[in-house]
Design a protein around this motif. Structure first.
Motif, mmCIF file in Angstrom:
data_model
loop_
_atom_site.group_PDB
_atom_site.id
_atom_site.type_symbol
_atom_site.label_atom_id
_atom_site.label_comp_id
_atom_site.label_asym_id
_atom_site.label_seq_id
_atom_site.Cartn_x
_atom_site.Cartn_y
_atom_site.Cartn_z
ATOM 1 N N GLY A 1 0.826 -1.215 0.000
ATOM 2 C CA GLY A 1 0.000 0.000 0.000
ATOM 3 C C GLY A 1 0.855 1.258 0.000
ATOM 4 N N SER B 1 -0.338 4.959 -1.640
ATOM 5 C CA SER B 1 -1.491 5.747 -1.173
ATOM 6 C C SER B 1 -1.362 6.073 0.317
ATOM 7 C CB SER B 1 -2.764 4.920 -1.413
ATOM 8 O OG SER B 1 -3.887 5.512 -0.828
ATOM 9 N N ILE C 1 -0.890 6.816 4.109
ATOM 10 C CA ILE C 1 0.332 6.873 4.919
ATOM 11 C C ILE C 1 1.467 6.086 4.257
ATOM 12 C CG2 ILE C 1 -0.716 7.391 7.150
ATOM 13 C CD1 ILE C 1 -0.490 4.524 7.960
ATOM 14 N N HIS D 1 -3.005 -3.147 -5.112
ATOM 15 C CA HIS D 1 -3.760 -3.915 -6.106
ATOM 16 C C HIS D 1 -4.347 -3.092 -7.246
ATOM 17 C CE1 HIS D 1 -7.166 -2.705 -3.888
ATOM 18 N NE2 HIS D 1 -7.908 -3.761 -4.018
ATOM 19 N N LYS D 2 -4.115 -1.744 -7.232
ATOM 20 C CA LYS D 2 -4.617 -0.943 -8.363
ATOM 21 C C LYS D 2 -3.436 -0.407 -9.164
ATOM 22 C CE LYS D 2 -8.777 0.746 -6.166
ATOM 23 N NZ LYS D 2 -8.624 1.585 -4.980
ATOM 24 N N GLU E 1 -2.976 3.523 -9.817
ATOM 25 C CA GLU E 1 -2.503 4.284 -8.661
ATOM 26 C C GLU E 1 -0.984 4.115 -8.490
ATOM 27 O OE1 GLU E 1 -4.798 4.494 -4.820
ATOM 28 O OE2 GLU E 1 -3.046 3.327 -4.238
ATOM 29 N N ASP F 1 -2.792 -8.666 -5.432
ATOM 30 C CA ASP F 1 -3.860 -8.587 -4.436
ATOM 31 C C ASP F 1 -3.446 -9.446 -3.244
ATOM 32 O OD1 ASP F 1 -6.156 -8.774 -2.908
ATOM 33 O OD2 ASP F 1 -7.485 -8.735 -4.663
ATOM 34 N N LEU F 2 -3.243 -8.784 -2.114
ATOM 35 C CA LEU F 2 -2.751 -9.507 -0.936
ATOM 36 C C LEU F 2 -3.824 -10.365 -0.277
ATOM 37 C CD1 LEU F 2 -0.476 -6.686 0.469
ATOM 38 C CD2 LEU F 2 0.301 -8.971 -0.171
ATOM 39 N N ASN G 1 1.504 -2.368 5.514
ATOM 40 C CA ASN G 1 0.661 -1.191 5.692
ATOM 41 C C ASN G 1 -0.708 -1.341 5.015
ATOM 42 O OD1 ASN G 1 0.039 1.836 5.804
ATOM 43 N ND2 ASN G 1 0.273 1.498 3.590
ATOM 44 N N TYR H 1 -13.192 -4.694 11.984
ATOM 45 C CA TYR H 1 -11.940 -3.977 11.699
ATOM 46 C C TYR H 1 -11.063 -3.958 12.961
ATOM 47 C CZ TYR H 1 -8.671 -0.160 10.796
ATOM 48 O OH TYR H 1 -7.522 0.594 10.663
ATOM 49 N N LYS I 1 -7.283 -5.578 13.825
ATOM 50 C CA LYS I 1 -6.144 -4.817 14.354
ATOM 51 C C LYS I 1 -5.730 -5.376 15.732
ATOM 52 C CE LYS I 1 -5.542 -2.172 10.819
ATOM 53 N NZ LYS I 1 -4.314 -2.215 10.025
ATOM 54 N N ILE J 1 -6.976 8.845 10.922
ATOM 55 C CA ILE J 1 -6.246 9.761 10.041
ATOM 56 C C ILE J 1 -7.276 10.450 9.149
ATOM 57 C CG2 ILE J 1 -4.398 9.908 8.314
ATOM 58 C CD1 ILE J 1 -3.546 7.031 9.403
ATOM 59 N N THR K 1 -6.620 10.466 4.465
ATOM 60 C CA THR K 1 -6.240 9.403 3.515
ATOM 61 C C THR K 1 -7.516 8.802 2.904
ATOM 62 O OG1 THR K 1 -6.286 7.574 5.111
ATOM 63 C CG2 THR K 1 -4.203 8.776 4.925
ATOM 64 N N PRO K 2 -7.397 8.084 1.777
ATOM 65 C CA PRO K 2 -8.586 7.493 1.146
ATOM 66 C C PRO K 2 -9.340 6.505 2.039
ATOM 67 C CG PRO K 2 -6.742 7.508 -0.387
ATOM 68 C CD PRO K 2 -6.184 7.932 0.944
#
Ligand SMILES: NC(=O)c1ccc[n+]([C@@H]2O[C@H](COP(=O)([O-])OP(=O)(O)OC[C@H]3O[C@@H](n4cnc5c(N)ncnc54)[C@H](OP(=O)(O)O)[C@@H]3O)[C@@H](O)[C@H]2O)c1
Length: 262
Positions: free
Chosen positions: A8, A11, A13, A33-34, A37, A60-61, A86, A151, A155, A186, A189-190
């Protein structure tokens, strides 16, 4: 030339950390994966830091063999000194209302993908008795987060896994380090926009920015830290948490995760 692999990295962070590591002479390996970007982020960072060497792969992870493919690609290019796990995203809402597919994809990326990546690169680093793995966790790992329950659970896994590994490395007297980073929400960020709903926490008391987080990660890395709470206001709250009664923490977290109704 030292190499950092950032998942990542194109994008949010990831990109801010890339700027800092790049300015400090590291070669950058990115995985996201894009494709578009990755292409545009590489052009941007090359304009900003012309001497920086950037290589990337579109992987793609969440694919079963995604982390193995990353490992194969990166090790073919030489030794990886630092791996920053990340890549991650969040889901929002009551668990039974979120699509199962989205939830499972998040678990695969945030927990299983990170587990596999860490394991693969850790083995190499232990053999060389050198290297750092930086796992981007979250302040969501510190307590349950209603409306972002799964989520926070991913984490929570990252937190226990990464901190446990660091202790294992100390027991083995290894010079390898696993650093756990817990940023506050944050605002820029997107990640925020990718949630199904804007959420109070991004305007909340501890909210931070991608630049502040990237600087905290670099400082922690340079000072050989194994645990970093990121965001100045979050660090203060983290210290205060021992004197805040649990019912008040639960109330504040519920408030922070309320939707912003426009
Ligand atoms: N934003 C926050 O409030 C916040 C707070 C604490 C912790 N964090 C954590 O910080 C990390 C970075 O988040 P961010 O805020 O910088 O968000 P971001 O800008 O959305 O970055 C996420 C990165 O992960 C990549 N990614 C997503 N799905 C992937 C997949 N299946 N395979 C490979 N790469 C994939 C994305 O690539 P594409 O763009 O190509 O999809 C993107 O580069 C995440 O682990 C997040 O959980 C964020």
């Amino acid at each position: 030339m030292a190499t950092v692999l950032i998942t990542g990295g194109s994008s949010g962070i990831g990109l801010e950390m890339s700027r800092i590591w790049g300015q400090n002479g590291y070669r950058l390996l990115w995985v996201s994966h894009k494709d578009e970007e990755l292409v545009s982020a590489k052009a941007l960072i090359k304009r900003e830091i012309p001497k920086v060497d950037v290589l990337y792969q579109t992987i793609d992870l969440t694919d079963d063999d995604g982390p193995e493919r990353v490992h194969e690609w990166a090790t073919e290019l030489g030794k990886v000194d630092v791996v920053i796990n990340n890549a991650g995203f969040g889901t929002y809402g009551f668990v039974h209302e979120i699509s199962l597919e989205q939830e499972l994809s998040m678990i695969k990326l945030n927990a299983i993908g990170l587990y596999k990546m860490t394991r693969l690169f850790l083995k190499d680093m232990i053999l060389q008795n050198k290297g750092t793995i930086i796992n981007i966790c979250s302040n969501s790992a510190f307590q349950p987060i209603p409306r972002m329950t799964t989520y926070a659970a991913t984490k929570g896994f990252v937190y226990q896994f990464s901190r446990g590994l660091q202790q294992e490395l100390l027991i083995q007297k290894s010079a390898v380090r696993v650093m756990t980073v817990c940023p506050a929400a944050i605002s820029d960020t997107p990640f925020r926009k990718l949630l199904s709903q804007d959420v109070q926490t991004f305007k909340g008391i501890a909210a931070t920015t991608a630049i502040e987080v990237a600087n905290d990660v670099w400082k922690g890395f340079s000072k050989n830290k194994s645990f970093v709470v990121s965001g100045k206001k979050m660090r203060l709250l983290y210290r205060l948490r021992v004197i805040i009664p649990p019912f008040l923490t639960r109330y504040l977290v519920r408030k922070e995760t309320e939707p912003i109704l426009s």
